[in-house]
Design an enzyme around this catalytic site. Structure first.
Site, PDB file in Angstrom:
ATOM      1  N   LEU A  62       0.736  -1.308  -0.141  1.00 43.41           N
ATOM      2  CA  LEU A  62      -0.046  -0.049  -0.127  1.00 43.41           C
ATOM      3  C   LEU A  62       0.991   1.166  -0.075  1.00 43.41           C
ATOM      4  O   LEU A  62       0.414   2.171  -0.871  1.00 43.41           O
ATOM      5  CB  LEU A  62      -0.947   0.087   1.039  1.00 43.41           C
ATOM      6  CG  LEU A  62      -2.047   1.171   1.332  1.00 43.41           C
ATOM      7  CD1 LEU A  62      -2.717   1.323  -0.027  1.00 43.41           C
ATOM      8  CD2 LEU A  62      -2.658   1.134   2.598  1.00 43.41           C
ATOM      9  N   SER A  94      17.203  15.563  10.688  1.00 47.26           N
ATOM     10  CA  SER A  94      17.233  14.697   9.333  1.00 47.26           C
ATOM     11  C   SER A  94      16.879  15.626   8.304  1.00 47.26           C
ATOM     12  O   SER A  94      16.246  16.675   8.247  1.00 47.26           O
ATOM     13  CB  SER A  94      16.215  13.484   9.242  1.00 47.26           C
ATOM     14  OG  SER A  94      14.957  14.040   9.314  1.00 47.26           O
ATOM     15  N   CYS A 130       7.023  15.819  18.766  1.00 46.46           N
ATOM     16  CA  CYS A 130       6.148  15.730  17.451  1.00 46.46           C
ATOM     17  C   CYS A 130       4.644  16.048  17.779  1.00 46.46           C
ATOM     18  O   CYS A 130       3.976  16.608  18.743  1.00 46.46           O
ATOM     19  CB  CYS A 130       6.336  14.311  16.661  1.00 46.46           C
ATOM     20  SG  CYS A 130       7.870  14.395  15.661  1.00 46.46           S
ATOM     21  N   GLU A 134       5.726  20.936  17.373  1.00 49.42           N
ATOM     22  CA  GLU A 134       4.856  21.046  16.315  1.00 49.42           C
ATOM     23  C   GLU A 134       3.806  22.376  16.316  1.00 49.42           C
ATOM     24  O   GLU A 134       3.105  22.359  17.504  1.00 49.42           O
ATOM     25  CB  GLU A 134       4.252  19.902  16.010  1.00 49.42           C
ATOM     26  CG  GLU A 134       3.321  19.819  14.729  1.00 49.42           C
ATOM     27  CD  GLU A 134       1.973  20.439  15.023  1.00 49.42           C
ATOM     28  OE1 GLU A 134       1.284  21.353  14.156  1.00 49.42           O
ATOM     29  OE2 GLU A 134       1.562  20.304  16.215  1.00 49.42           O
ATOM     30  N   HIS A 171       5.023  17.283   6.968  1.00 50.07           N
ATOM     31  CA  HIS A 171       4.242  16.210   6.592  1.00 50.07           C
ATOM     32  C   HIS A 171       3.386  16.514   5.464  1.00 50.07           C
ATOM     33  O   HIS A 171       2.627  15.707   4.940  1.00 50.07           O
ATOM     34  CB  HIS A 171       3.312  15.522   7.642  1.00 50.07           C
ATOM     35  CG  HIS A 171       4.189  15.217   8.929  1.00 50.07           C
ATOM     36  ND1 HIS A 171       4.729  15.856   9.800  1.00 50.07           N
ATOM     37  CD2 HIS A 171       4.846  13.769   9.282  1.00 50.07           C
ATOM     38  CE1 HIS A 171       5.573  15.197  10.620  1.00 50.07           C
ATOM     39  NE2 HIS A 171       5.352  13.999  10.132  1.00 50.07           N
TER      40      HIS A 171
END
Length: 770
Positions: free
Chosen positions: A18, A437, A647, A669, A698
């Protein structure tokens, strides 16, 4: 006879089919029809995996998120996703992921807010309410899946999120009361249930996990109101709870006019007998006896010992299932041919959990002798784990016994440290940085894969990773960032990378679980006491720092996140395991400092998701979790700046606990929730530096400079400008360089403009206008 069923099944596929199909569709390499073919094939295979069950779930399969699916079913996608009647799948993914302004020549679409699904590491898209919200049924998806299952010969049980939990999960954007919408919502649910009955559904699973939380009288009354309204529906309703105990809501659950109640008997084992006593004699009791959230084998003999008396009392009224949806565990252990053989025999993934369920049902229906071999194999595996010397290290336990409060204390207050750090690290107002990252390109993933499989020598691997670090440093300097990172090219995952270098962890090759959408994680398996044999990050950070005069952050994952994002051992208190991790991370922090690293970030992305579901249980968790972070972070000099990152979650209600972490800088966030987090600072004066995330990583949307400035100006209304940092809201590994460059360029430009717009700190610390 016992009836067996499941509450849901992993939908990503054993080989993440998926994930790859979704990403190909989003990139235009797969058509909508081809995506649906993949989805249909996965559903067929998943039902085949569950064919031994008496009832299989239908409607649990989602292309992105089951809560978003329920919003679509209820005609409740946000208006910005597009008008009803337009391209349906496009509207769905706009609500999930947003859409950049340049994608179709139209204005951009903001993605829906994400937060954690109860206390798991799964993220859902938060329903958005207003006082004028209306609902309208679109049952196409769930009716189609029910029809598919029936045509393939399966007895299917549709799965929906219940009306009260749906409202409880959402957020009113205008400050209105979500419960005021219940009367508008219930007729739509009634219509949905009627249509499911017309389509042949005998049972419908109605998930109401909000019942395991603390509810005030209004919410408790809402349950009574809702289910008395729906009691005329023709299908039988199985009221499904999971993740915790019902406690004061147990009697309420028993009295609701439904045909059966499901209890998570892993988390709420003591309540099974009470439910059996209190449920009306015509109601089914479904018990979740196989852990749907962790990967250890069930002690089948011990489970039968307490199930057999219940079965004698309830007979056909007893149903058995996993505790919750198997969404939270990997698909199949059989593929793990490289896993440590001793540890492997202790484990159980989704397919194997269904076999455990079948063994229990057969033992109850036909006697233990009918499954004697299965029970003996299980007994051997369970006892092997209990006796294994690999799970206990006397030296680690001795170190835990020597922990004192002083281990978690910095030498001075934040105010004193801030002055020292400002001299040691002369940074501008609104310093810019990233979370750690940078894009994990196909080339980098291939390098790691080739090294793992022996196709690339260690010397060549080190050369390639250093080249990527140098590229990342160069890019950041070109963009004008103030505090740099090495980009984490060597890391496959922020938890797995560290776990691989600690004793006490084991690792699967294919143990993927869905975090959100196409994002999958492979949690490491924490089976024994934790030790750190060697340095884990020092060489990489030292190399990165050698390439630049700007400060490079050391990047670590914190002990609470290591715990919460692992499949954690269940044979000792979680706090003890967390303290072991804290001591190991502390050693790394101190070695980084000795190597000359002046800024060290210790990510605690998963701090909040470990909270118990009931606020009355929060304090105990927060006490040991915050202590673990402080033990890891606070063995350094005052001039060393400690950062942490958190997060997607709701943090307002634990802001005081976050302050107690005493990190010099916290990044958090806020972009997707439009700085809603900052409401916490109206009543609480957060004492340390904070970087409210201004770039929603995101979403494929590239933020604009004006939007970043607006967000930071909101932040500056509540937090002094000299204590604000500018940063994305999470790491950039899932993005592409062509997205990251313009986004960070806008971020840096915004910070520079803010330095001109807002007052500057004077030498005495007070703010003055330019």
């Amino acid at each position: 006879m016992v009836t067996t069923h499941s509450l849901g099944y992993p939908r990503i596929g054993a080989q993440r089919e998926l994930k790859f199909a979704l990403e190909a569709y989003w990139q235009g390499r797969l058509t909508e029809e081809e995506l649906e073919i993949t989805a249909s094939d996965l559903r067929r295979r998943h039902w085949q995996d569950q064919q031994a069950l008496d009832l299989v779930p239908a409607g649990d399969f989602s292309l992105y998120d089951q809560v978003l699916d329920m919003s679509e079913t209820l005609g409740h996608l946000p208006e910005r996703a597009g008008k009803p009647g337009g391209h349906k799948l496009d509207r769905y993914f706009r609500a999930a992921r947003g859409r950049g302004a340049n994608d179709d020549g139209c204005c951009g679409t903001q993605a829906g807010e994400m937060t954690k699904w109860f206390d798991t590491n799964y993220h859902y898209i938060v329903p958005e309410f207003h006082r004028n919200t209306e609902f309208g049924l679109d049952s196409t998806r769930i009716l189609a899946q029910l029809d598919e299952a029936k045509k393939q010969g399966f007895r299917a049980k549709p799965v929906i999120i219940g009306p009260v939990t749906y409202l409880w999960l959402g957020k009113a954007k205008d400050g209105s009361d979500p419960l005021a919408l219940l009367e508008r919502l219930l007729p739509v649910y009634g219509e949905l249930l009627d249509q499911l009955a017309e389509a042949g559904a005998e049972w419908v699973q109605v998930d109401e996990p909000a019942l395991v939380t603390e509810l005030d009288d209004r919410w408790r009354h809402a349950f009574s109101l809702a289910y008395h309204h729906l009691k005329a529906a023709r299908p039988k309703l199985l009221l499904t709870t999971y993740f915790g105990q019902l406690r004061e809501n147990l009697q309420l659950a028993c009295e609701l006019p439904v045909a059966g109640v499901h209890l998570d008997a892993v988390a709420a084992r003591p309540e099974a007998d009470r439910l059996a006593d209190w449920l009306a004699p015509h109601k089914v009791l479904s018990l979740g006896v196989i852990n749907g959230r962790n990967i250890w084998k069930t002690d089948l003999i011990a489970t039968l010992d307490w199930l057999e008396p219940l079965h004698s009392r309830l007979g056909d009224r007893l149903w058995l299932a996993p505790s919750c949806s198997l969404l939270h565990v990997p698909v199949d252990l059989e593929r793990e041919d490289k896993l440590d053989p001793e540890v492997r025999q202790w484990l159980c993934f989704a397919r194997q959990k269904l076999r455990e369920l079948a063994t229990l049902a057969k033992a109850l229906n036909h006697g233990r002798a009918s499954v004697a071999r299965e029970l003996e194999d299980n007994r051997i595996a369970v006892h092997s784990r209990r006796r294994s010397p690999r799970t206990r290290n006397p030296a680690v336990r001795e170190a835990i016994s020597r922990i004192t409060p002083q281990l978690g204390q910095r030498n001075t207050t934040f105010e004193a440290r801030h002055k020292l750090q400002s001299k040691a690290l002369p940074l501008p107002l609104f310093p810019t940085t990233t979370i750690g990252s940078f894009p994990q390109t196909g080339d980098i993933r291939q390098v790691r894969q080739q090294y793992r499989t022996g196709k690339l020598s260690k010397a060549d691997y080190l050369t390639r990773i250093k080249q990527e670090i140098a590229h990342c440093i160069h890019e950041q300097e070109s963009l004008g960032l103030d505090v740099l990172v090495h980009g984490e090219a060597e890391r496959n995952d922020m938890v797995e990378y560290f776990g691989e270098q600690l004793d006490g962890y084991a690792f699967s090759r294919f143990g993927w679980v869905q975090s959100y959408g196409s994002r999958c994680v492979k949690p490491p398996i924490l089976f024994g006491d934790i030790t750190r044999p060697r340095a884990m990050t020092v060489d990489w950070i030292r190399y990165a720092q050698s390439l630049t005069d700007k400060p490079v952050k050391g990047m670590l994952t914190g002990p609470v996140t290591m715990l919460n994002w692992s499949f954690v051992r269940d044979d000792q208190p979680r706090a003890e395991t967390c303290w072991q991790l804290a001591l190991a991370i502390r050693e790394e922090v101190q070695e980084l400092e000795r190597a000359g690293t002046r800024i060290i970030q210790i990510d605690e992305a998963a701090l909040r998701e470990g909270l118990p579901l009931r606020k009355s249980d929060w304090q105990d968790y927060l006490d040991w979790a915050i202590d673990a972070f402080r033990i890891a972070a606070n063995g350094v000099d005052d001039t060393t700046q400690i950062h942490t990152h958190m997060c997607y979650s709701e943090f307002n209600d634990i802001i005081q606990a976050i302050a107690r972490m005493d990190a010099d800088v916290i990044t958090i966030e806020t972009s997707r929730s439009d700085m809603e987090l900052l409401d916490a600072f109206q009543d609480f004066e957060y004492p340390n530096d904070i970087g409210p995330g201004v770039y929603d990583i995101h979403s494929p949307n590239v933020p604009e400079q004006a939007g970043i400035i607006a967000l930071m100006e909101k932040a500056a209304e509540r937090i002094p400008a000299q204590r604000l940092w500018v940063n994305p809201d999470c790491g950039l590994k899932t993005r592409q360089w062509h997205e990251v460059r313009p986004a960070l360029r806008a971020m840096v430009a915004a910070a520079r403009e803010l330095r001109q717009r807002l007052p500057q700190p004077a030498d005495n610390g007070e703010l003055v206008s330019q």
